[in-house]
Scaffold this motif. Structure first.
Motif, PDB file in Angstrom:
ATOM      1  N   LEU A 102       0.819  -1.214   0.000  1.00  0.00           N
ATOM      2  CA  LEU A 102       0.000   0.000   0.000  1.00  0.00           C
ATOM      3  C   LEU A 102       0.851   1.261   0.000  1.00  0.00           C
ATOM      4  N   GLY A 103       2.005   1.192   0.677  1.00  0.00           N
ATOM      5  CA  GLY A 103       2.954   2.293   0.639  1.00  0.00           C
ATOM      6  C   GLY A 103       2.359   3.643   0.979  1.00  0.00           C
ATOM      7  N   ILE A 104       2.586   4.603   0.092  1.00  0.00           N
ATOM      8  CA  ILE A 104       2.218   5.988   0.341  1.00  0.00           C
ATOM      9  C   ILE A 104       0.706   6.192   0.338  1.00  0.00           C
ATOM     10  N   PHE A 105      -0.045   5.225  -0.272  1.00  0.00           N
ATOM     11  CA  PHE A 105      -1.484   5.431  -0.387  1.00  0.00           C
ATOM     12  C   PHE A 105      -2.179   5.481   0.956  1.00  0.00           C
ATOM     13  N   LEU A 106      -1.642   4.741   1.943  1.00  0.00           N
ATOM     14  CA  LEU A 106      -2.319   4.671   3.240  1.00  0.00           C
ATOM     15  C   LEU A 106      -2.490   6.042   3.882  1.00  0.00           C
ATOM     16  N   PRO A 107      -1.398   6.790   4.153  1.00  0.00           N
ATOM     17  CA  PRO A 107      -1.607   8.094   4.795  1.00  0.00           C
ATOM     18  C   PRO A 107      -2.454   9.046   3.952  1.00  0.00           C
ATOM     19  N   LEU A 108      -2.437   8.871   2.626  1.00  0.00           N
ATOM     20  CA  LEU A 108      -3.200   9.774   1.765  1.00  0.00           C
ATOM     21  C   LEU A 108      -4.708   9.613   1.911  1.00  0.00           C
ATOM     22  N   ILE A 109      -5.131   8.488   2.526  1.00  0.00           N
ATOM     23  CA  ILE A 109      -6.572   8.275   2.670  1.00  0.00           C
ATOM     24  C   ILE A 109      -7.190   9.367   3.540  1.00  0.00           C
ATOM     25  N   THR A 110      -6.389   9.966   4.442  1.00  0.00           N
ATOM     26  CA  THR A 110      -6.926  11.038   5.304  1.00  0.00           C
ATOM     27  C   THR A 110      -7.556  12.139   4.470  1.00  0.00           C
ATOM     28  N   THR A 111      -6.901  12.515   3.372  1.00  0.00           N
ATOM     29  CA  THR A 111      -7.419  13.621   2.582  1.00  0.00           C
ATOM     30  C   THR A 111      -8.324  13.145   1.453  1.00  0.00           C
ATOM     31  N   ASN A 112      -8.770  11.888   1.508  1.00  0.00           N
ATOM     32  CA  ASN A 112      -9.758  11.416   0.545  1.00  0.00           C
ATOM     33  C   ASN A 112     -11.113  11.942   0.991  1.00  0.00           C
ATOM     34  N   CYS A 113     -11.744  12.770   0.148  1.00  0.00           N
ATOM     35  CA  CYS A 113     -12.975  13.405   0.645  1.00  0.00           C
ATOM     36  C   CYS A 113     -14.090  12.400   0.807  1.00  0.00           C
ATOM     37  N   ALA A 114     -13.972  11.191   0.225  1.00  0.00           N
ATOM     38  CA  ALA A 114     -15.017  10.198   0.418  1.00  0.00           C
ATOM     39  C   ALA A 114     -15.161   9.857   1.893  1.00  0.00           C
ATOM     40  N   VAL A 115     -14.045   9.882   2.637  1.00  0.00           N
ATOM     41  CA  VAL A 115     -14.102   9.460   4.035  1.00  0.00           C
ATOM     42  C   VAL A 115     -14.866  10.479   4.877  1.00  0.00           C
ATOM     43  N   LEU A 116     -14.457  11.753   4.778  1.00  0.00           N
ATOM     44  CA  LEU A 116     -15.171  12.785   5.539  1.00  0.00           C
ATOM     45  C   LEU A 116     -16.597  12.937   5.000  1.00  0.00           C
ATOM     46  N   GLY A 117     -16.757  12.800   3.687  1.00  0.00           N
ATOM     47  CA  GLY A 117     -18.087  12.908   3.090  1.00  0.00           C
ATOM     48  C   GLY A 117     -19.022  11.855   3.642  1.00  0.00           C
ATOM     49  N   LEU A 118     -18.513  10.626   3.812  1.00  0.00           N
ATOM     50  CA  LEU A 118     -19.322   9.546   4.360  1.00  0.00           C
ATOM     51  C   LEU A 118     -19.816   9.915   5.757  1.00  0.00           C
ATOM     52  N   ALA A 119     -18.886  10.416   6.593  1.00  0.00           N
ATOM     53  CA  ALA A 119     -19.270  10.787   7.956  1.00  0.00           C
ATOM     54  C   ALA A 119     -20.359  11.850   7.943  1.00  0.00           C
ATOM     55  N   LEU A 120     -20.247  12.821   7.032  1.00  0.00           N
ATOM     56  CA  LEU A 120     -21.238  13.900   6.982  1.00  0.00           C
ATOM     57  C   LEU A 120     -22.585  13.402   6.452  1.00  0.00           C
ATOM     58  N   PHE A 121     -22.525  12.510   5.429  1.00  0.00           N
ATOM     59  CA  PHE A 121     -23.771  11.969   4.874  1.00  0.00           C
ATOM     60  C   PHE A 121     -24.533  11.172   5.927  1.00  0.00           C
ATOM     61  N   ILE A 122     -23.784  10.405   6.752  1.00  0.00           N
ATOM     62  CA  ILE A 122     -24.451   9.597   7.777  1.00  0.00           C
ATOM     63  C   ILE A 122     -25.233  10.510   8.714  1.00  0.00           C
ATOM     64  N   GLN A 123     -24.646  11.668   9.068  1.00  0.00           N
ATOM     65  CA  GLN A 123     -25.348  12.590   9.956  1.00  0.00           C
ATOM     66  C   GLN A 123     -26.540  13.232   9.252  1.00  0.00           C
ATOM     67  N   LEU A 124     -26.360  13.599   7.966  1.00  0.00           N
ATOM     68  CA  LEU A 124     -27.454  14.243   7.229  1.00  0.00           C
ATOM     69  C   LEU A 124     -28.659  13.322   7.097  1.00  0.00           C
ATOM     70  N   ARG A 125     -28.386  12.008   6.850  1.00  0.00           N
ATOM     71  CA  ARG A 125     -29.487  11.088   6.608  1.00  0.00           C
ATOM     72  C   ARG A 125     -29.963  10.398   7.871  1.00  0.00           C
ATOM     73  N   GLU A 126     -29.341  10.709   9.002  1.00  0.00           N
ATOM     74  CA  GLU A 126     -29.743  10.179  10.308  1.00  0.00           C
ATOM     75  C   GLU A 126     -29.839   8.663  10.298  1.00  0.00           C
ATOM     76  N   TYR A 127     -28.795   7.984   9.791  1.00  0.00           N
ATOM     77  CA  TYR A 127     -28.739   6.530   9.817  1.00  0.00           C
ATOM     78  C   TYR A 127     -28.493   6.033  11.234  1.00  0.00           C
ATOM     79  N   GLY A 128     -28.961   4.781  11.502  1.00  0.00           N
ATOM     80  CA  GLY A 128     -28.621   4.117  12.757  1.00  0.00           C
ATOM     81  C   GLY A 128     -27.231   3.510  12.649  1.00  0.00           C
ATOM     82  N   PHE A 129     -26.795   2.807  13.725  1.00  0.00           N
ATOM     83  CA  PHE A 129     -25.428   2.297  13.743  1.00  0.00           C
ATOM     84  C   PHE A 129     -25.199   1.253  12.652  1.00  0.00           C
ATOM     85  N   ILE A 130     -26.107   0.242  12.589  1.00  0.00           N
ATOM     86  CA  ILE A 130     -25.928  -0.827  11.596  1.00  0.00           C
ATOM     87  C   ILE A 130     -26.018  -0.256  10.181  1.00  0.00           C
ATOM     88  N   GLN A 131     -27.000   0.626   9.979  1.00  0.00           N
ATOM     89  CA  GLN A 131     -27.150   1.243   8.657  1.00  0.00           C
ATOM     90  C   GLN A 131     -25.884   1.994   8.255  1.00  0.00           C
TER      91      GLN A 131
END
Lengths: 190, 232
Positions: A102-131
């Protein structure tokens, strides 16, 4: 049934890369080789699922009860950064070959907007834990699918006669546009 | 005098030579996602300019205080703070715009332009130059975004900033769908590369002619000999 719909919705119908435009940077940057695309997809999926769990718990048990919603962005990005660091250490300890792959790709995941976007979408759509966990897994699957398809096409493109000005990012974006058109075909599924 | 010239260059480099979107390919996600109408492009650009100026200034001021090992984490917290300011301000004052930009305002945190400028410029330069750099980069981002968004809005909707341009236009709906974003940006990148290549070619030709003229001036025999050898 509900969970299956969430998974398919995140993976193909509303693909994170091709219809939400999240994670475009690795999509263009890491899609040169098929093998690295697969590793990157796996690592990102893992981080996405972990992030879904961690940010949901953080919001439900810390930010929500204390009315600290305005700290959401700051708190989430710190969680993501810490999580990526943690994943990096665990993989380094438990599986050195995977870590090297994986090399350099691992630390770069921090700035992948999909990750932060996922966290924000979960809050917007009010999903439960399993969802949330299923949504994270679906998003990861969608990201991996898009990345691998693109890598496969780009390996073939190396042999094609592309106009000099379009070589590199230009032709990649045009191919991505065509893929996005194809993915619109999934729109009727949900 | 020299300082003034380079200050101007500090701003101008962001507009074309090092344009963050079209040359460095940074910050692609908001570029593609929110450019469905020109007003969105301008709003996103202004939000990024604000965050970029504030974070570049702040990071440049604390650059000697932050230990090297934790600098990225420190930068991200600084950036996230200013992004929260923008997000809450927009929700309060421009609720319509805020809802049409959606999650992409908080996502400015992970916009690579901002962290990239922090790491590449603000952490090595003084506050004044960092602000100039931020203005240039932000302006380059805003101009590219507005250009892309205007194209997509005109073709996909027949309007510009909400004003109908061509009443009889049959909208190309695909232009405001995700696919249209990829296709338009791909073609714009191709166009930018084409302009750069022809510029470079003409500059190289001028350089060759200049050096040939200089060589001719110094060694007339050698300059006259070159084409003869070429013919043979």
């Amino acid at each position: 049934m509900d969970l299956l719909l969430i998974f398919i919705g995140a993976a193909v119908v509303n693909n994170f890369v091709l219809s939400y435009f999240l994670g475009i940077c690795p999509f263009i940057g890491v899609s040169g080789r098929f093998s690295s695309a697969v590793s990157m997809g796996m690592a990102t999926t893992f981080v996405l699922v972990m992030t879904a769990m961690a940010t949901w718990l953080l919001q439900a048990y810390l930010l929500g009860p204390l009315h600290l919603d305005y700290l959401q962005t700051v708190a989430f990005i710190l969680v993501v950064a810490a999580l990526v660091q943690f994943v990096e250490m665990v993989i380094k300890k438990t599986s050195p070959p995977l870590y090297r792959a994986l090399g350099i790709f691992l630390p770069l995941i921090t700035t992948n907007c999909a990750v932060l976007g996922l966290a924000l979408f979960i809050q917007l759509r009010e999903y439960g834990f399993i969802q949330s966990v299923v949504f994270g897994a679906g998003a990861g699957a969608g990201f991996t699918i898009a990345l691998c398809l693109m890598a496969g096409i780009r390996e073939e493109l190396e042999l094609a006669d592309v106009p000099p000005s379009l070589r590199g990012a230009g032709i990649t974006l045009l191919v991505a546009g065509t893929m996005a058109l194809a993915f619109m075909g999934f729109a009727g599924m949900i | 005098m020299k300082g003034q010239v380079s200050a101007r260059q500090e701003v101008l480099k962001g507009l074309w030579d090092q344009n963050p979107t079209l040359r460095q390919l940074l910050g692609m996600c908001p570029t593609l996602a929110i450019t469905t109408s020109a007003i969105n492009g301008v709003a996103m650009g202004l939000a990024v300019i604000f965050v970029l100026i504030c974070s570049n200034l702040m990071i440049s001021l604390v650059r000697r205080l932050v230990p090297n090992q934790v600098r990225i984490a420190a930068y991200i917290v600084i950036i996230a703070t200013f992004v929260t300011v923008v997000d809450l301000t927009m929700k309060a004052r421009f609720p319509e715009l805020s809802s049409s930009l959606g999650a992409f305002i908080p996502l400015i945190v992970v916009n690579c332009i901002i962290l990239g400028r922090a790491e590449a410029f603000a952490s090595k330069n003084g506050p004044w130059r960092s602000v100039l750099d931020a203005v240039g980069m932000g302006a380059g981002f805003t101009v590219s975004l507005t250009f892309l968004a205007s194209l997509r809005e005109i073709l996909g909707n027949g309007t510009l900033f909400g004003v109908t341009l061509f009443p009889a236009w049959e909208p190309w709906v695909v232009m405001i769908l995700p696919a249209g974003g990829f296709l338009t940006l791909g073609l714009i990148l191709g166009g930018v590369n084409l302009i750069n290549r022809s510029h470079e070619a003409s500059r190289r030709r001028a350089l060759v002619e200049a050096s040939r003229a200089a060589a001719g001036f110094a060694l007339p025999g050698a300059a006259a000999g070159t084409p003869a050898r070429g013919e043979a």
